[in-house]
Design a protein around this motif. Structure first.
Motif, PDB file in Angstrom:
ATOM      1  N   SER A   4      12.676 -74.308  45.649  1.00  0.00           N
ATOM      2  CA  SER A   4      12.439 -73.459  47.243  1.00  0.00           C
ATOM      3  C   SER A   4      13.353 -72.452  47.280  1.00  0.00           C
ATOM      4  CB  SER A   4      12.102 -75.033  48.094  1.00  0.00           C
ATOM      5  OG  SER A   4      11.569 -75.745  47.556  1.00  0.00           O
ATOM      6  N   PHE A   6      14.301 -70.101  45.453  1.00  0.00           N
ATOM      7  CA  PHE A   6      14.019 -69.119  44.508  1.00  0.00           C
ATOM      8  C   PHE A   6      12.787 -68.399  45.226  1.00  0.00           C
ATOM      9  CE2 PHE A   6      11.765 -67.384  41.588  1.00  0.00           C
ATOM     10  CZ  PHE A   6      12.010 -66.716  41.316  1.00  0.00           C
ATOM     11  N   VAL A   7      12.383 -69.567  45.760  1.00  0.00           N
ATOM     12  CA  VAL A   7      10.568 -68.869  46.220  1.00  0.00           C
ATOM     13  C   VAL A   7      10.849 -67.836  47.387  1.00  0.00           C
ATOM     14  CG1 VAL A   7       7.985 -69.860  47.236  1.00  0.00           C
ATOM     15  CG2 VAL A   7       9.717 -71.224  44.871  1.00  0.00           C
ATOM     16  N   LEU A   9      13.766 -66.079  48.585  1.00  0.00           N
ATOM     17  CA  LEU A   9      14.295 -65.198  48.428  1.00  0.00           C
ATOM     18  C   LEU A   9      12.976 -64.632  47.908  1.00  0.00           C
ATOM     19  CD1 LEU A   9      17.808 -66.393  47.177  1.00  0.00           C
ATOM     20  CD2 LEU A   9      17.051 -65.264  49.046  1.00  0.00           C
ATOM     21  N   ARG A  10      11.739 -64.857  47.315  1.00  0.00           N
ATOM     22  CA  ARG A  10      11.362 -64.003  46.078  1.00  0.00           C
ATOM     23  C   ARG A  10      10.473 -62.990  47.160  1.00  0.00           C
ATOM     24  NH1 ARG A  10       7.597 -66.134  41.981  1.00  0.00           N
ATOM     25  NH2 ARG A  10       6.502 -67.381  43.336  1.00  0.00           N
ATOM     26  N   LYS A  11       9.951 -64.038  48.547  1.00  0.00           N
ATOM     27  CA  LYS A  11       9.107 -64.222  49.565  1.00  0.00           C
ATOM     28  C   LYS A  11       9.660 -62.750  50.363  1.00  0.00           C
ATOM     29  CE  LYS A  11       6.128 -68.206  49.586  1.00  0.00           C
ATOM     30  NZ  LYS A  11       5.364 -68.670  50.741  1.00  0.00           N
ATOM     31  N   THR A  13      12.375 -60.872  48.921  1.00  0.00           N
ATOM     32  CA  THR A  13      12.308 -59.529  48.587  1.00  0.00           C
ATOM     33  C   THR A  13      11.096 -58.542  48.296  1.00  0.00           C
ATOM     34  OG1 THR A  13      13.550 -60.582  47.355  1.00  0.00           O
ATOM     35  CG2 THR A  13      12.952 -58.895  46.267  1.00  0.00           C
ATOM     36  N   THR A  14       9.815 -59.477  48.218  1.00  0.00           N
ATOM     37  CA  THR A  14       8.812 -58.989  48.347  1.00  0.00           C
ATOM     38  C   THR A  14       8.422 -58.356  49.629  1.00  0.00           C
ATOM     39  OG1 THR A  14       7.478 -60.577  46.676  1.00  0.00           O
ATOM     40  CG2 THR A  14       6.384 -59.661  48.235  1.00  0.00           C
TER      41      THR A  14
END
Length: 425
Positions: A4, A6-7, A9-11, A13-14
Motif C-alpha cells: 500500500s 508503495f502504491v 508513493l508511486r501515485k 511520484t506520478t
C-alpha cells in the motif's frame, strides 16, 4: 502494508512528474511568447506590463483550477476560466510552435556553417528571428480573434440546417414528413435569455410535423434548467408529437454527490424536466407515429456511448418490431450507431444523434470542406453519414459546454424531410 505504501508513493511520484512536465511546458510557452513580443516591441515598460499581466493570469488560472469543486461541477465561473485558458494559451502555443521550428532550422544552419562552410551570419539570424516572430504573431492572432468571436457571437449564432432523405420503403403517407431535431441544450451554460428566446422562435418557425430532442438537457444538475422552463415551454405543440431521449450528462455522472440518494433524486428530477417542457421521454422503448392508414416506428434508447455510460438497450427498445417496419432511432451518442446500430438485423433506417458538438471548434464550408478535432474521436461527428442505405444524422448541438463559445461549428437546429424514393446522386 508495504505494498500500500508503495502504491501511494508511486501515485505521489506520478503526480509530481506530471506537475513538473506541465510547469516545463508552460515555462517553454511563456519563454517563446515573450521572445516573439520582445523582437517586435522594444519599450521596456510595455514588456514589463506584458510579463506582469501574463503572471497575474497564470496565478488566476492556477487558483481557479485548484478551487474547482467536483460536488458543484461546471459553473459560469468555470466556463469563464476555460475560455480564458484557451484565449491566452492557444495563441501562445501557436507562437511557440513557429519559433521553436525556426530554432530547429537555425540550429541546423549553424551546424552546417560550422562543419561545412565554416561561416556564420549573426545579422541574418537576427533579422530572420524578427520576420519569423511577425509571422508567428500574425498566425497567433487567428485563434485569438476566433476565440473572442466564438465567446461573444458564435455560441448563439444558430443555424437551421435542412436535409432531405430518400427511402424506397418509406410509407407513401410519410412522403414529405418533416422532423425538427435539437440536441445538447446544456442549459446550465446559458447566459443570454434573449438569444435563447430567439432560438426557440427559430424552432417554431420550421413548423415541422414532429420535434425530437436527442439528450443533454443540462450539464449536471436539474436546477440548471429551472430558469429556462418557461422559454422552452414556448416550443409549440407539433402535430405528431414531441419526443426526447437522455444524454450522457443527464445521468449526473461527472460530479461527486454527497450520497447515492442525492444522485438518484437529481436523475429523477432531470427526467421530469423533459415532461415539464412538453416532451415525451423515451427510455428504451418505441412508439408508432400514425398518419392516415400508415405508420412508422420511433425508437428511443437511453444513452449508449463507446466511451460513456451504456444504459441504452436497443433490443429492448425495438422488441416486437420487425425488419420491414420503417424505423427512426433516437440515440444520443453517435458511437452507438457505429458499434451496434448500423448493421443491426432489425434495420434502423435513420438514427438521430448529437453529443459531439463538433467539438465547438473547427472549419466548415457547407458541401465543400469540414474539419474538427472531433473527427479523430468519432467517425460520425457532424451532419449526415450513410452505410448500406441506413443513415445517421449527428446534430452539432443547441448549446455549449466547457468552452463558452463556438468557432466554425455553429449551434444547430436540424430539419429533416423524409422523401419516398431513392437518394439522388
Amino acid at each position: 502494508m508495504a505494498f500500500s505504501l508503495f502504491v501511494i508513493l508511486r501515485k505521489i511520484t506520478t503526480m509530481i512528474i506530471r506537475f513538473l512536465v506541465i510547469c516545463f511546458i508552460l515555462v517553454l510557452i511563456e519563454f517563446y511568447a515573450f521572445q516573439a513580443i520582445k523582437t517586435i516591441i522594444k519599450t521596456k515598460w510595455i514588456l514589463q506590463t506584458y510579463q506582469l499581466v501574463s503572471f497575474a493570469f497564470f496565478l488566476y488560472l492556477a487558483y481557479s483550477f485548484l478551487q474547482f469543486d467536483r460536488s458543484v461541477g461546471q459553473t459560469q465561473h468555470t466556463l469563464t476560466v476555460m475560455g480564458l485558458l484557451l484565449l491566452i494559451y492557444l495563441p501562445k502555443i501557436v507562437l511557440t510552435l513557429v519559433l521553436f521550428g525556426e530554432d530547429i532550422f537555425r540550429g541546423i544552419s549553424v551546424l552546417f556553417n560550422l562543419f561545412v562552410s565554416k561561416n556564420s551570419d549573426a545579422q541574418l539570424a537576427t533579422s530572420r528571428r524578427k520576420f519569423v516572430s511577425q509571422i508567428g504573431l500574425g498566425l497567433a492572432a487567428i485563434p485569438f480573434l476566433s476565440l473572442i468571436y466564438g465567446m461573444t457571437v458564435g455560441k448563439y449564432n444558430y443555424k437551421v440546417i435542412k436535409q432531405q432523405l430518400y427511402f424506397p420503403d418509406l410509407p407513401d403517407a410519410f412522403d414529405g414528413f418533416t422532423i425538427t431535431q435539437i440536441s445538447d441544450v446544456h442549459s446550465g451554460s446559458f447566459d443570454n435569455p434573449e438569444k435563447i428566446s430567439y432560438a426557440i422562435d427559430l424552432v417554431n418557425q420550421q413548423q415541422s410535423d414532429m420535434i425530437l430532442f436527442t439528450g443533454d438537457i443540462v450539464n449536471t444538475h436539474a436546477k440548471e434548467m429551472y430558469p429556462w422552463l418557461d422559454t422552452f415551454n414556448k416550443i409549440i405543440p407539433h402535430q405528431y408529437g414531441k419526443y426526447a431521449v437522455l444524454g450522457n450528462h443527464d445521468y449526473g455522472e461527472y460530479v461527486t454527490w454527497p450520497s447515492q440518494q442525492a444522485k438518484d433524486q437529481n436523475f429523477s428530477d432531470i427526467k421530469k424536466l423533459y415532461h415539464q417542457i412538453g416532451f415525451d421521454l423515451m427510455l428504451n422503448e418505441h412508439t408508432f407515429i400514425k398518419k392516415d392508414q400508415a405508420k412508422i416506428a420511433l425508437v428511443g434508447v437511453e444513452n449508449w456511448g463507446h466511451n460513456f455510460k451504456k444504459a441504452g438497450d436497443i433490443n429492448k427498445a425495438a422488441a416486437g418490431l420487425n425488419e420491414n417496419d420503417f424505423k427512426i432511432l433516437m440515440s444520443h451518442d453517435p458511437s452507438h450507431w457505429d458499434y451496434e446500430v448500423k448493421d443491426h438485423p432489425k434495420n434502423f433506417h435513420l438514427t438521430l444523434s448529437g453529443h459531439t458538438h463538433g467539438m465547438q471548434f473547427g472549419i466548415e464550408i457547407p458541401g465543400v470542406f469540414k474539419w474538427s478535432l472531433a473527427q479523430y474521436v468519432y467517425k460520425q461527428w457532424a451532419g449526415l453519414y450513410e452505410n448500406k442505405g441506413r443513415y445517421i444524422y449527428v446534430n452539432r448541438g443547441f448549446g455549449f459546454h466547457a468552452y463558452p463559445g463556438r468557432v466554425g461549428i455553429m449551434p444547430e437546429i436540424t430539419v429533416i424531410e423524409l422523401k419516398k424514393g431513392k437518394m439522388i446522386a
